[in-house]
Enzyme design. Structure first.
Site, PDB file in Angstrom:
ATOM      1  N   SER A 113      40.300  44.035  68.686  1.00 36.20           N
ATOM      2  CA  SER A 113      41.174  44.379  67.630  1.00 36.20           C
ATOM      3  C   SER A 113      41.013  46.062  66.658  1.00 36.20           C
ATOM      4  O   SER A 113      41.254  46.939  67.359  1.00 36.20           O
ATOM      5  CB  SER A 113      41.213  42.844  66.879  1.00 36.20           C
ATOM      6  OG  SER A 113      42.291  43.395  65.516  1.00 36.20           O
ATOM      7  N   HIS A 114      40.403  45.461  65.920  1.00 34.06           N
ATOM      8  CA  HIS A 114      40.006  46.606  64.619  1.00 34.06           C
ATOM      9  C   HIS A 114      38.713  47.388  65.524  1.00 34.06           C
ATOM     10  O   HIS A 114      38.181  48.071  64.228  1.00 34.06           O
ATOM     11  CB  HIS A 114      39.944  46.304  63.352  1.00 34.06           C
ATOM     12  CG  HIS A 114      39.377  44.541  63.458  1.00 34.06           C
ATOM     13  ND1 HIS A 114      40.042  43.299  63.773  1.00 34.06           N
ATOM     14  CD2 HIS A 114      38.110  44.533  61.992  1.00 34.06           C
ATOM     15  CE1 HIS A 114      38.979  43.271  63.070  1.00 34.06           C
ATOM     16  NE2 HIS A 114      37.986  43.412  62.547  1.00 34.06           N
ATOM     17  N   LYS A 126      41.995  38.205  74.988  1.00 31.43           N
ATOM     18  CA  LYS A 126      42.603  37.489  74.222  1.00 31.43           C
ATOM     19  C   LYS A 126      43.334  36.489  75.414  1.00 31.43           C
ATOM     20  O   LYS A 126      43.948  36.840  76.627  1.00 31.43           O
ATOM     21  CB  LYS A 126      43.507  37.208  73.409  1.00 31.43           C
ATOM     22  CG  LYS A 126      42.512  38.157  71.583  1.00 31.43           C
ATOM     23  CD  LYS A 126      43.246  38.189  71.193  1.00 31.43           C
ATOM     24  CE  LYS A 126      43.864  39.842  70.691  1.00 31.43           C
ATOM     25  NZ  LYS A 126      44.584  40.076  69.232  1.00 31.43           N
ATOM     26  N   ASP A 277      46.528  48.573  63.063  1.00 28.96           N
ATOM     27  CA  ASP A 277      45.012  48.189  63.965  1.00 28.96           C
ATOM     28  C   ASP A 277      44.386  48.735  65.400  1.00 28.96           C
ATOM     29  O   ASP A 277      45.689  49.446  65.700  1.00 28.96           O
ATOM     30  CB  ASP A 277      44.046  47.107  63.174  1.00 28.96           C
ATOM     31  CG  ASP A 277      44.906  45.728  64.313  1.00 28.96           C
ATOM     32  OD1 ASP A 277      45.938  46.277  64.927  1.00 28.96           O
ATOM     33  OD2 ASP A 277      43.970  44.945  64.302  1.00 28.96           O
ATOM     34  N   ASP A 281      48.336  44.370  65.719  1.00 26.11           N
ATOM     35  CA  ASP A 281      48.963  43.033  64.495  1.00 26.11           C
ATOM     36  C   ASP A 281      48.132  43.174  63.670  1.00 26.11           C
ATOM     37  O   ASP A 281      49.395  42.060  62.717  1.00 26.11           O
ATOM     38  CB  ASP A 281      48.388  41.781  65.462  1.00 26.11           C
ATOM     39  CG  ASP A 281      47.190  41.887  66.038  1.00 26.11           C
ATOM     40  OD1 ASP A 281      46.247  43.354  65.159  1.00 26.11           O
ATOM     41  OD2 ASP A 281      46.378  41.139  66.161  1.00 26.11           O
ATOM     42  N   ARG A 282      47.641  44.235  63.008  1.00 30.93           N
ATOM     43  CA  ARG A 282      47.524  43.778  60.909  1.00 30.93           C
ATOM     44  C   ARG A 282      48.682  45.531  60.475  1.00 30.93           C
ATOM     45  O   ARG A 282      48.894  46.081  61.785  1.00 30.93           O
ATOM     46  CB  ARG A 282      45.799  44.400  61.065  1.00 30.93           C
ATOM     47  CG  ARG A 282      44.826  43.459  61.867  1.00 30.93           C
ATOM     48  CD  ARG A 282      43.924  43.593  61.094  1.00 30.93           C
ATOM     49  NE  ARG A 282      42.826  42.498  61.969  1.00 30.93           N
ATOM     50  CZ  ARG A 282      41.632  41.804  60.780  1.00 30.93           C
ATOM     51  NH1 ARG A 282      41.035  42.938  59.941  1.00 30.93           N
ATOM     52  NH2 ARG A 282      41.368  41.500  62.050  1.00 30.93           N
TER      53      ARG A 282
HETATM   54  C1  VG1 Z   1      38.912  38.081  61.620  1.00 27.21           C
HETATM   55  C2  VG1 Z   1      40.247  38.142  59.598  1.00 27.21           C
HETATM   56  C3  VG1 Z   1      40.711  36.409  60.298  1.00 27.21           C
HETATM   57  C4  VG1 Z   1      41.945  37.539  61.889  1.00 27.21           C
HETATM   58  C5  VG1 Z   1      40.804  37.341  62.502  1.00 27.21           C
HETATM   59  C6  VG1 Z   1      41.858  38.157  64.131  1.00 27.21           C
HETATM   60  O1  VG1 Z   1      38.688  37.282  61.702  1.00 27.21           O
HETATM   61  O2  VG1 Z   1      39.038  37.349  59.035  1.00 27.21           O
HETATM   62  O3  VG1 Z   1      41.721  36.912  59.796  1.00 27.21           O
HETATM   63  O4  VG1 Z   1      42.449  36.019  62.094  1.00 27.21           O
HETATM   64  O5  VG1 Z   1      40.054  38.545  62.438  1.00 27.21           O
HETATM   65  O6  VG1 Z   1      42.113  39.626  63.853  1.00 27.21           O
HETATM   66  P1  VG1 Z   1      36.877  37.032  61.190  1.00 27.21           P
HETATM   67  O7  VG1 Z   1      36.540  35.174  61.955  1.00 27.21           O
HETATM   68  O8  VG1 Z   1      35.555  37.685  61.798  1.00 27.21           O
HETATM   69  O9  VG1 Z   1      36.865  36.238  60.059  1.00 27.21           O
HETATM   70  V1  VG1 Z   1      42.630  40.380  64.859  1.00 27.21           V
HETATM   71  O10 VG1 Z   1      43.463  41.885  64.106  1.00 27.21           O
HETATM   72  O11 VG1 Z   1      41.117  40.448  66.027  1.00 27.21           O
HETATM   73  O12 VG1 Z   1      43.630  39.960  66.135  1.00 27.21           O
HETATM   74 CO    CO Z   2      44.419  43.390  65.039  1.00 21.71          CO
END
Ligand code: VG1
Ligand code: CO
Length: 543
Positions: A113-114, A126, A277, A281-282
């Site tokens: 992700s990010h 995933k 991101d 998805d963000r």
């Molecule tokens: C973080 C965010 C959460 C989000 C998750 C996956 O998780 O806070 O809101 O669903 O990332 O997002 P955590 O447990 O680090 O707070 V992504 O864009 O990685 O699929």
């Molecule tokens: Co993401």
């Protein structure tokens, strides 16, 4: 084609978190590591035989190598077909859509992700199920159980597939279909939004900058915003997906997307700014002179979604993760639909969406989405905003301002304490949990605690219960603090402190969130003994 059974020993620490399994890239590159996890996924779903999957990733370092391994393992496990994005590229929402469109048995997304990418940065996998959404809690547990007991994995000896060539290839008995990553997703977006209206907006001189942050959304944004909707060339910034995202964090927030936010606050700001991101998805939404918090964005979208064709009939309900501000609750209350509060992570929205109980969902971490897929969807959120801007013919600032005047404002901020020693983070959380029963009698600084608990969620659809989903502390006067540990970090622990303060519509003032939240912050730092447990009170990242 020769199938190899490779003896393998369990590798510890493969517990999938909020969003799949995330580790340092070099860990994933260890012989057998990725393979063990993939075999565990196949085992957890009752094998891959005769099944169909979607596979793609955000283009980060190791993306294509991982896809080749997955293809050979799927073939060895008897899968019938795997649909792969060209050059290994697929955004998370695009995978979700392709799973649903092709009615496959699930999909694998290669992304952290990010988190930054590169050989010394992060990688991730995933698994999404056949509804297109992240694996449920029970499947996640089953994958984890398998990673601890695994004895062998299956892989074929074969040449690599040609990921660059569109069309059908054969890998032993299995079909590999390489598809254009964008076209099916674009087609879905055409059915949801009033593209003619958005086209007319751009034709009238409306300007926008979309920062793809050298991640997966570049090709999607160029095709949709510039080619399909007629935004001027150069609207998409950093549109080339790079293996290391150009060295940055592909995280669309005011810290990591600072150049875009600075542009939007300056004299030459375009009308609208947005970013996405690593895996698409963000979303981040910025107007000229105004950054819209994700919680406010969700509330504005909930209040205005009916302006887009797909949501013209109104919303069946909305859902937000627990740490997300209650701004959308006020919209739901006023417009008369239910609002659900779920634990962090998109998997908890899946049942509500499948059951038709909610249409829109969102998280404070810049994720918004709807029933069109089973993931949050960055470009979808940007297009819904564009549809609303095109219909209302007002600026982002005016729309948000009017929203606060109508519904009141939830001032909001998240403070992240990163790379905290795991024991220290656990001590902080455990200490607060122990004192929870006594908190409601405590006064800290200017604030009195009214209620404090640990969030447990019972899924309204299947009745399953998820405990220990974060600490909630409510204060007299409409303030709330939430504490939880991140499930997506790859170094030590990350403590997240979320704070909000509701101010009624007639009292909304033009002051910063930091100023409004000062009393909540000092109260919670004291109650949770941040200085004592972490040796500091200043956060690393404030969004
Ligand atoms: C973080 C965010 C959460 C989000 C998750 C996956 O998780 O806070 O809101 O669903 O990332 O997002 P955590 O447990 O680090 O707070 V992504 O864009 O990685 O699929
Ligand atoms: Co993401």
């Amino acid at each position: 084609m020769k199938i190899q059974k490779i003896v393998s020993t369990p590798i510890s620490g493969q517990k999938p978190g909020t969003s799949g399994l995330r580790k340092k890239t070099r860990i994933f590159m260890q012989p057998g590591y990725l393979e063990n996890f993939i075999q565990s996924v196949f085992n957890a779903i009752g094998g891959a035989e005769n099944k169909t999957f979607v596979v793609g990733g955000d283009g980060r370092f190791f993306n294509q190598q991982a896809i080749q391994v997955i293809l050979k393992m799927a073939a060895a496990n008897g899968a019938a077909k795997v649909i792969v994005g060209q050059s290994g590229i697929l955004s998370t929402p695009a995978v979700s859509h392709l799973i649903r469109l092709n009615e496959t048995n699930g999909g694998l997304i290669l992304s952290a992700s990010h988190n930054p990418g590169g050989i010394d940065e992060d990688f991730g996998v995933k698994f999404n199920g056949e509804n297109g959404g992240p694996a449920s809690e029970s499947v996640t547990e089953e994958i984890y159980r398998n990673t601890k007991n695994i004895r062998e994995y299956l892989i074929v000896e074969a040449n690599d597939a040609d990921l660059g060539r569109l069309g059908v290839q054969q890998l032993g008995e299995m079909i590999v279909e390489i598809i254009d990553p964008v076209s099916d997703y674009l087609q879905l977006m055409r059915t949801l939004f009033d593209f003619d209206c958005i086209r007319a907006l751009f034709a009238s001189g409306f300007t926008m900058r979309f920062d793809a942050m050298h991640a997966v959304t570049g090709p999607y944004a160029r095709a949709i915003l510039e080619q399909e909707l007629g935004a001027e060339g150069g609207t998409v910034l950093n549109g080339e997906p790079l293996a290391d995202f150009g060295g940055g964090h592909p995280d669309p927030n005011p810290v990591w997307a600072k150049p875009l936010v600075d542009l939007m606050m300056g004299d030459d700001a375009p009308d609208f700014g947005a970013a996405s991101d690593g895996d698409g998805d963000r979303n981040m939404i910025v107007g000229r002179g105004i950054y819209v918090t994700p919680s406010d964005s969700l509330a504005v979208l909930a209040a205005n979604a009916h302006l887009a064709p797909a949501y013209a009939g109104g919303l069946s309900g909305v859902a937000r993760s627990m740490p997300t501000s209650a701004a959308c609750d006020r919209v739901a209350e006023k417009l008369g639909f239910p609002c659900f509060e779920t634990p962090t992570g998109w998997k908890f929205f899946g049942n509500l969406l499948d059951a038709g109980q909610v249409t829109l969902c969102g998280e404070e971490s810049a994720g918004t989405g709807s029933s069109h897929v089973r993931e949050k969807d960055g470009l979808w959120a940007v297009l819904l905003w564009l549809n609303i801007l095109a219909r209302r013919q007002q600026s982002v600032a005016d729309i948000v301002d009017q929203h606060w005047r109508e519904f009141g404002r939830n001032y909001y901020s998240r403070h992240d304490y990163e790379a905290v020693p795991v024991e220290a983070a656990n001590r902080l959380m455990d200490n607060v949990i122990k004192t929870l029963p006594d908190l409601p009698s405590r006064i800290s600084g200017e604030l009195a605690v009214s209620k404090a608990d640990e969030f447990s969620y019972q899924d309204p659809v299947d009745g399953s219960i998820s405990r220990h989903q974060g600490i909630r502390i409510l204060f007299e006067g409409g303030a709330r603090a939430v504490l939880r540990l991140s499930g997506t970090g790859t170094e030590g622990a990350t403590v997240r402190l979320y704070m909000e303060q509701y101010i009624a519509s007639d009292e909304v003032r033009d002051v910063s969130a930091a100023q409004v939240l000062r009393p909540v912050r000092s109260a919670v730092l004291e109650l949770a003994e941040f200085q004592l447990c972490l040796g500091r009170t200043e956060a690393d990242v404030i969004t």
